[in-house]
Design a protein around this motif. Structure first.
Motif, PDB file in Angstrom:
ATOM      1  N   HIS A 247       0.840  -1.206   0.000  1.00 32.16           N
ATOM      2  CA  HIS A 247       0.000   0.000   0.000  1.00 32.16           C
ATOM      3  C   HIS A 247       0.870   1.250   0.000  1.00 32.16           C
ATOM      4  CE1 HIS A 247      -3.380   2.619   0.838  1.00 32.16           C
ATOM      5  NE2 HIS A 247      -2.737   3.109   1.887  1.00 32.16           N
ATOM      6  N   PHE A 248       1.942   1.245   0.800  1.00 31.06           N
ATOM      7  CA  PHE A 248       2.844   2.387   0.876  1.00 31.06           C
ATOM      8  C   PHE A 248       3.480   2.673  -0.487  1.00 31.06           C
ATOM      9  CE2 PHE A 248       7.324   3.710   1.563  1.00 31.06           C
ATOM     10  CZ  PHE A 248       7.104   4.971   2.115  1.00 31.06           C
ATOM     11  N   TYR A 249       3.952   1.633  -1.139  1.00 32.15           N
ATOM     12  CA  TYR A 249       4.613   1.829  -2.430  1.00 32.15           C
ATOM     13  C   TYR A 249       3.621   2.134  -3.546  1.00 32.15           C
ATOM     14  CZ  TYR A 249       9.499   1.114  -1.423  1.00 32.15           C
ATOM     15  OH  TYR A 249      10.788   1.289  -0.978  1.00 32.15           O
ATOM     16  N   GLN A 250       2.434   1.579  -3.481  1.00 34.27           N
ATOM     17  CA  GLN A 250       1.453   1.883  -4.511  1.00 34.27           C
ATOM     18  C   GLN A 250       1.087   3.368  -4.475  1.00 34.27           C
ATOM     19  OE1 GLN A 250       0.356  -0.475  -6.939  1.00 34.27           O
ATOM     20  NE2 GLN A 250      -0.096   1.533  -7.825  1.00 34.27           N
ATOM     21  N   LYS A 251       1.016   3.943  -3.278  1.00 36.27           N
ATOM     22  CA  LYS A 251       0.763   5.380  -3.165  1.00 36.27           C
ATOM     23  C   LYS A 251       1.897   6.178  -3.802  1.00 36.27           C
ATOM     24  CE  LYS A 251      -0.771   7.357   0.492  1.00 36.27           C
ATOM     25  NZ  LYS A 251      -0.918   7.796   1.912  1.00 36.27           N
ATOM     26  N   ALA A 252       3.148   5.709  -3.603  1.00 36.43           N
ATOM     27  CA  ALA A 252       4.290   6.400  -4.208  1.00 36.43           C
ATOM     28  C   ALA A 252       4.230   6.323  -5.726  1.00 36.43           C
ATOM     29  CB  ALA A 252       5.593   5.797  -3.695  1.00 36.43           C
TER      30      ALA A 252
END
Length: 261
Positions: A247-252
């Motif tokens: 989730h953190f990387y998908q936001k990035a």
């Protein structure tokens, strides 16, 4: 002129691949075997071999820039220069991501696919550096934890393979299992390659119409929560941590304009 420039970059890209292959063979046949004659301690030999690979990859990055195959924007270099005993994670858009990260990171260790230990071009380099094989999942976790405790920096791509452009990220649980076994958090990086090139779906000669830029940015440190560290079920903890990282990387990725160059 545009067609000539495109043809030139195809030829220059091919030259870089040839240089990489020849360099790996020369290291395996000359420099690294000589180390065994002058350095008796196995751990010191591995450390020295990693340093040689680090410097060789720095040269290779400079070569790709010099022949105008790539532009590079390594804003994360200052953070990586001082990293010790860290798990370094990043998304994985292109073939040269690991080369760039090792070029920026002192005493970099990494997990290598088992079949690469049989590759005639690079198996000598891999064996000399002591890079970690993924052939045995349980041993892999112990080897990664041991490497981190020795002060090495461990480079991990949570996706396990290169990203597919335009598709959501899909993380595997390997990076989470390693962090939980070693009780270490992450140094999180974001990699962007614009325009996209050297993806899993492309051949080396399918170069984009304009010269790509590989940009690597530091995002933040990610620490393990008390809940994860005290979990009675390592499998559930790994699953939860993997979801959070994805989730953190998908936001990035969704906000990739932040890293346009």
């Amino acid at each position: 002129m545009q067609k000539l420039n495109h043809l030139y970059r195809i030829l220059a890209t091919g030259l870089c691949f040839v240089v990489f292959g020849i360099g790996a063979v020369l290291l395996s046949a000359t420099v690294l075997p000589l180390q065994r004659l002058v350095i008796s301690d196995p751990e010191r030999r591995k450390q020295r071999a990693r340093y040689i690979v680090h410097q060789t990859f720095r040269f290779f990055i400079s070569l790709m820039h010099f022949v105008r195959v790539f532009n590079f924007d390594f804003a994360a270099a200052s953070v990586l220069k001082n990293a010790r005993g860290r798990i370094i994670i990043a998304n994985h858009p292109s073939l040269i991501d690991v080369v760039a990260l090792i070029a920026m990171t002192p005493q970099a260790d990494c997990v290598v696919k088992a079949q690469l230990f049989r590759n005639p071009f690079i198996r000598g380099v891999i064996n000399s550096t002591g890079y970690i094989s993924n052939s045995d999942p349980d041993k892999l976790l112990d080897d990664c934890a041991a490497s981190l405790h020795k002060g090495n920096n461990l480079i991990i791509f949570p996706e396990g393979t290169r990203s597919t452009p335009g598709e959501p990220l899909a993380f595997q649980r390997g990076a989470a299992n390693i962090a939980l076994r070693a009780n270490r958090g992450y140094l999180a990086l974001y990699i962007q390659c614009q325009p996209s090139t050297l993806t899993k779906q492309e051949q080396w000669y399918q170069v984009p119409n304009s010269k790509p830029t590989l940009a690597i940015r530091y995002l933040r440190d990610i620490q393990l929560t008390d809940e994860l560290q005290q979990s009675q079920s390592p499998a559930l903890a790994a699953r939860q941590l993997t979801r959070e990282l994805q989730h953190f990387y998908q936001k990035a990725v969704d906000q990739h304009g932040l890293f346009e160059t």
